[in-house]
Scaffold this motif. Structure first.
Motif, mmCIF file in Angstrom:
data_model
loop_
_atom_site.group_PDB
_atom_site.id
_atom_site.type_symbol
_atom_site.label_atom_id
_atom_site.label_comp_id
_atom_site.label_asym_id
_atom_site.label_seq_id
_atom_site.Cartn_x
_atom_site.Cartn_y
_atom_site.Cartn_z
ATOM 1 N N SER A 46 48.574 28.927 50.863
ATOM 2 C CA SER A 46 47.507 29.191 49.902
ATOM 3 C C SER A 46 46.184 28.679 50.414
ATOM 4 C CB SER A 46 47.826 28.526 48.556
ATOM 5 O OG SER A 46 46.733 28.654 47.661
ATOM 6 N N GLN A 47 45.121 29.464 50.194
ATOM 7 C CA GLN A 47 43.772 29.020 50.496
ATOM 8 C C GLN A 47 43.153 28.262 49.332
ATOM 9 O OE1 GLN A 47 42.800 33.108 52.442
ATOM 10 N NE2 GLN A 47 41.160 31.755 53.075
ATOM 11 N N SER A 48 43.881 28.149 48.254
ATOM 12 C CA SER A 48 43.400 27.405 47.088
ATOM 13 C C SER A 48 44.379 26.283 46.781
ATOM 14 C CB SER A 48 43.275 28.333 45.874
ATOM 15 O OG SER A 48 43.167 27.579 44.682
ATOM 16 N N TYR A 86 48.567 33.291 49.002
ATOM 17 C CA TYR A 86 47.374 33.446 48.177
ATOM 18 C C TYR A 86 46.196 33.464 49.125
ATOM 19 C CZ TYR A 86 43.334 32.450 45.311
ATOM 20 O OH TYR A 86 42.093 32.513 44.725
ATOM 21 N N LEU A 87 45.473 34.582 49.154
ATOM 22 C CA LEU A 87 44.410 34.781 50.132
ATOM 23 C C LEU A 87 43.072 35.000 49.446
ATOM 24 C CD1 LEU A 87 46.166 37.247 52.609
ATOM 25 C CD2 LEU A 87 45.945 34.773 52.819
ATOM 26 N N GLU A 88 42.056 34.384 50.019
ATOM 27 C CA GLU A 88 40.683 34.661 49.616
ATOM 28 C C GLU A 88 39.935 35.388 50.719
ATOM 29 O OE1 GLU A 88 39.167 30.857 48.510
ATOM 30 O OE2 GLU A 88 40.325 30.779 46.634
ATOM 31 N N LEU A 148 48.868 36.289 38.984
ATOM 32 C CA LEU A 148 49.775 35.155 39.196
ATOM 33 C C LEU A 148 51.138 35.407 38.573
ATOM 34 C CD1 LEU A 148 47.728 31.851 38.775
ATOM 35 C CD2 LEU A 148 48.939 32.678 40.788
ATOM 36 N N SER A 149 51.167 36.026 37.400
ATOM 37 C CA SER A 149 52.459 36.285 36.763
ATOM 38 C C SER A 149 53.296 37.229 37.628
ATOM 39 C CB SER A 149 52.262 36.865 35.356
ATOM 40 O OG SER A 149 51.576 38.107 35.418
ATOM 41 N N GLU A 150 52.649 38.191 38.289
ATOM 42 C CA GLU A 150 53.383 39.079 39.185
ATOM 43 C C GLU A 150 53.880 38.319 40.410
ATOM 44 O OE1 GLU A 150 50.753 42.287 40.045
ATOM 45 O OE2 GLU A 150 50.792 43.095 38.014
ATOM 46 N N LEU A 151 53.066 37.390 40.910
ATOM 47 C CA LEU A 151 53.508 36.563 42.034
ATOM 48 C C LEU A 151 54.728 35.743 41.633
ATOM 49 C CD1 LEU A 151 52.752 35.671 44.967
ATOM 50 C CD2 LEU A 151 51.574 33.734 43.912
ATOM 51 N N PHE A 152 54.719 35.217 40.406
ATOM 52 C CA PHE A 152 55.864 34.446 39.923
ATOM 53 C C PHE A 152 57.105 35.325 39.806
ATOM 54 C CE2 PHE A 152 52.724 31.514 37.507
ATOM 55 C CZ PHE A 152 52.423 30.863 38.693
ATOM 56 N N ALA A 167 42.649 37.359 46.135
ATOM 57 C CA ALA A 167 41.569 37.103 45.188
ATOM 58 C C ALA A 167 40.319 37.827 45.642
ATOM 59 C CB ALA A 167 41.307 35.607 45.088
ATOM 60 N N GLY A 168 39.450 38.142 44.701
ATOM 61 C CA GLY A 168 38.175 38.764 45.047
ATOM 62 C C GLY A 168 38.186 40.262 44.895
ATOM 63 N N ARG A 169 38.825 40.802 43.836
ATOM 64 C CA ARG A 169 38.865 42.251 43.648
ATOM 65 C C ARG A 169 37.494 42.792 43.251
ATOM 66 N NH1 ARG A 169 44.019 44.058 40.178
ATOM 67 N NH2 ARG A 169 43.192 46.058 40.872
#
Length: 896
Positions: free
Chosen positions: A158-160, A211-213, A278-282, A239-241
């Motif tokens: 993750s970048q965060s 998780y990418l920014e 995030l829910s889809e990632l989970f 992230a960043g759509r």
């Protein structure tokens, strides 16, 4: 640099915490507490000028006091001190550090000083400005997160740092564990590509979550992601759509954000499954912590609530899953164990009064059905039994099926928070993922199918090459003329000439320098005419009235040009008008207007664009992006991904467009990207497509600001310069070229003419035939890391030998393997082909080439020794020999 010296992140034997502290509330104290609470088994040294007396650690005032280098250093010192700390660690012999300290990236000089201190020692740096890392199997938690990671088989990159803490909280509540968790931070050195490579080869990792920014090295990322996705699922959330979110990601991570649509295209090409929330990632993490693949998507549902079953069926839409059809035999078997009112179909509604035994009895027959690929078991809470009892009945039935060799994925959905919490432990112990709602369960199954398909596409997608027959010299001459004129924007006529050089049909067009010479310039063109202004200052001609259509005579064309000039002079007095392009109007009543083009992304470089065209192209917003180079099959797939493809296929009385001609145009643009690196932008809009083919009505080409030797590409094209004719020492001539993705059939045929003994030597195991998976690995290669060279008899003759060179991610070492057809031995082909491979390895700056041979492969051992290889017995297998040759660095390599 890639995975070199990164193994210490997952398997350190000793640890130094630089800046560790006993002061409550300090960052050094929080990290030290987490390390100790995890009970890391190795030596823990705290480095701090002030004494730190904490049980389970040793304290030193400075790194100079250490007698032996720690395997891993974790740095929580002030930013200004980090470069000196890195220099001291490097001198000591430490080769990997995790820098949590913030504020370094904001000061470019400080950041560069840190990297300069690390470089002489090949010391790798994770961070700075990161949460830290966790290696649960090594009992290491070197972070300041509140929640620890359980040991498991998911990797999280993750970048965060904040997102890491959220995922850990969610996973801990569900008993999901990790093989490793890395907060990448600002990625001054170690980036996402490096970390993907690390977990790709980690035997304790079954799937990788990202998780990418932003991405700092697109080519390295694509190579790493593809290599990982070939063997295990890779799931990413980007992230960043939106534009605002992309700007926030830029300021947050310090990396280029790039277009979200481009990232999606890149993820698809690399075999990454993309999620949006995030829910889809989970959901993806839940199922991938239990299963890695499912070949087909026929889902059966067993439920004690009919309504819940209907919701699950509704959720199938939009996924790759479908409702399974139960066989007559399965329905008959279920009739014997279910009450008369059961649903008699899938979903299998066992009725609300079902006791646990009814779940047990229904699951076995459904799982045994050959038309079922996976099973979703849904439980609505009732007073018939406890949630645990229902879960136990399900796990017993699943265990019985698995004992029969039925290994189909089984998912659970226990509705209601308390109902689900009570069942979680029982289902978790049986490796059954548990979801809260029917929609989440089906979505999770969809991600399992997506991951399976992504890997399959890397191996099994249709492959088809098409020769463009381009006149590259002519196209380059046109671009050179434009450069000499100190222009970047080609005129429409110049752009069409470039297209024509690549075999793309264009509307015949002539040039008129002014309205006064229009009559003579038109020449043999027939009316009606289209007239368009030519100006280096006008990019979109129709926006300023620079296009006139349907002109029925030469006089009308001249008049339209006069009016056009007057109109433009009033709107854009500074615009330079060079003249006018005049073309015969094309009347193709059954045609569709398309757009095909080349664009440049700041992260991924050149892109191909295809979609619905015309003046409403932005409003229609029907386009697809792809990373070049593409083969012809990928060009067809690009067309199929658009909405307009349904119209192109024909409907009612409208005939189908010639899809092969559209794909050929995309092929040509893909070739241009590689051949003509100076093209920064290209639009063909519109490209008319109908049953007779395609024709480009308008074209626009913009050159790069400065000439380029090679185009910025995230995917390396085949090194065609290494195609050549070779002559052996005995005088036998043959042709060698890099492998193509559509070479599998002839490679398969080639191996039927290789002796069983040579097959054993080539693959280091006995086999009668070479299967599709091995063949795919030889032809569907990432040219950044792997290449196969194929040797053919002259004059398009059959394949006679094949060699493969596969480099590690660092490209410092590569392994070579070669095989020659049985009837072609004794002519020196192996020697000449091997020499060609070694020349390629040297040119690619690969430092060491190795070959793994059986000890009884005398011919290969003798040849490789003659070529300068040294021979070593494999320490893990005395029947094998490792042949090794090291290349001396060239002057250019030393300078770099």
């Amino acid at each position: 640099m890639s995975v070199r010296n990164l193994q210490a992140l997952l398997h350190p034997g000793s640890l130094a915490l630089v800046g560790g502290s006993a002061r409550p509330g300090s960052l050094g104290s929080l990290v030290l507490t987490n390390i100790l609470e995890e009970e890391f088994a190795g030596r823990i040294t705290v480095v701090n000028p002030h004494p730190v007396d904490v049980r389970g650690t040793q304290w030193v005032a400075s790194l100079d006091a250490l007698q032996t280098p720690p395997d891993l250093a974790v740095v929580v010192a002030p930013a200004i001190a980090v470069p000196a700390i890195i220099a001291d660690l490097g001198k000591l012999g430490t080769r990997c550090a995790v820098v949590l300290s913030a504020g370094i990236t904001r000061d470019p000089r400080l950041r560069q000083a840190m990297l300069d201190a690390a470089r002489p020692h090949l010391l790798r740096i994770v961070g700075p400005n990161c949460l830290g890392i966790m290696a649960p199997h090594a009992r290491l938690n070197a972070t300041f997160a509140r929640t620890r990671a359980r040991p498991g088989r998911l990797a999280l990159i993750s970048q965060s740092g904040a997102l890491v803490t959220a995922v850990l909280d969610w996973a801990d509540a569900r008993g999901i564990g990790f093989s490793g968790v890395v907060s990448a931070g600002d990625m001054a050195d170690v980036d996402v590509g490096d970390l993907i490579d690390l977990f790709a080869v980690d035997p304790q990792t079954d799937a990788i979550l990202l998780y990418l920014e932003g991405i700092t090295d697109a080519a390295k990322f694509m190579s790493a992601a593809r290599a990982a996705a070939l063997n295990k699922p890779v799931i990413a959330i980007k992230a960043g759509r939106s534009a605002a979110a992309a700007a926030a990601a830029l300021s947050h991570s310090g990396a280029l954000a790039g277009s979200y649509e481009v990232y999606r295209a890149a993820f698809d090409r690399a075999g990454i499954v993309t999620v949006d929330t995030l829910s889809e990632l989970f959901d993806a993490a839940e199922i991938l912590s239990c299963y890695r693949h499912c070949p087909r998507g026929r889902l059966a549902i067993v439920t004690n609530g009919g309504g819940a079953g209907i919701l699950a069926v509704d959720a199938l839409r939009g996924t790759r899953a479908e409702l399974a059809s139960l066989s007559a035999a399965t329905i008959a078997e279920l009739d014997t164990c279910l009450p008369t009112g059961w649903s008699q179909a899938d979903p299998v509604d066992i009725i609300g009064d079902a006791p646990p035994s009814r779940f047990h009895d229904a699951i076995g027959p459904v799982l045994r059905d050959d038309g079922v690929d996976a099973l979703l078991v849904m439980n609505c809470p009732t007073a018939m039994a406890t949630a645990e009892s229902f879960a136990a009945a399900v796990t017993d039935a699943v265990a019985a099926a698995r004992a029969e060799g039925i290994a189909k994925p089984v998912l659970g959905c226990w509705l209601g928070d308390s109902n689900r919490s009570a069942a979680r432990a029982t289902l978790k112990n049986a490796t059954i993922p548990l979801f809260a709602t029917p929609q989440e369960a089906v979505r999770g199954f969809g991600y399992l199918l997506d991951a399976t398909r992504a890997r399959s596409m890397l191996h099994d997608a249709p492959a088809r090459q098409r020769e463009t027959g381009a006149d590259i010299g002519k196209a380059k001459a046109i671009l050179a003329d434009v450069r000499r004129a100190h222009r970047r924007l080609l005129t429409e006529i110049e752009a069409k000439d470039v297209l024509a050089a690549y075999g793309i049909a264009v509307a015949p067009t002539c040039f008129a320098a002014s309205p006064e010479v229009m009559n003579d310039a038109i020449g043999n063109l027939r009316p009606p005419y289209a007239v368009k202004v030519i100006s280096p200052d006008i990019s979109h001609k129709s926006d300023v009235g620079g296009v006139a259509l349907g002109l029925t005579s030469r006089k009308a064309a001249a008049g339209a040009a006069c009016a056009m000039e007057t109109r433009i002079r009033s709107k854009m007095p500074e615009a330079r008008i060079l003249g006018y392009a005049v073309a015969t109007m094309i009347d193709r009543p059954h045609s569709h207007e398309l757009i095909v083009g080349i664009a440049t992304d700041p992260v991924f470089g050149r892109l191909l664009v295809f979609g619905a065209g015309g003046t409403a192209v932005e409003i229609l917003a029907d386009k697809v992006l792809a990373l070049p180079p593409l083969d012809n099959a990928q060009a067809h797939a690009m067309i199929a991904a658009t909405r307009i493809s349904k119209l192109l296929a024909g409907y009612r009385n409208e005939p189908a467009a010639k899809l092969d001609a559209i794909a050929a145009t995309i092929d040509s643009l893909s070739a241009m990207v590689v051949d003509l690196p100076d093209i920064a932008e290209l639009d063909i809009n519109p490209l008319l497509a109908d049953p007779d083919g395609v024709v480009a009505l308008d074209a626009r080409i913009v050159l790069t600001e400065a000439p380029l030797a090679t185009a910025p590409l995230a995917i390396r094209p085949p090194p065609l310069a290494w195609s050549t004719n070779l002559v052996t020492r005995s005088g036998f001539a043959f042709h060698v070229r890099p492998v193509r993705s559509d070479d599998e059939p002839q490679l398969a045929q080639f191996f039927t003419r290789v002796s069983p003994e040579d097959l054993r030597f080539r693959f280091l195991s006995g086999m009668n035939r070479v299967d599709h998976e091995r063949l795919a690995a030889m032809v569907r290669v990432d040219y950044r890391r792997t290449i196969s060279f194929l040797a053919f008899e002259p004059g398009d003759g059959p394949l006679i030998a094949a060699a493969m060179l596969a480099a590690d991610p660092d490209r410092t070492r590569a392994e070579v393997a070669l095989v020659t057809r049985a009837d072609m031995k004794g002519r020196g082909i192996s020697w000449s082909l091997f020499e060609h491979v070694l020349r390629y390895a040297d040119a690619e700056r690969i430092g060491t080439v190795e070959a793994l041979e059986f000890a009884d492969h005398d011919a290969a051992l003798r040849m490789e020794r003659e070529m300068g290889f040294t021979c070593h017995t494999d320490p893990d297998d005395p029947t094998l020999r490792i042949l090794r040759r090291t290349f001396e660095p060239t002057t250019e390599m030393v300078a770099s």
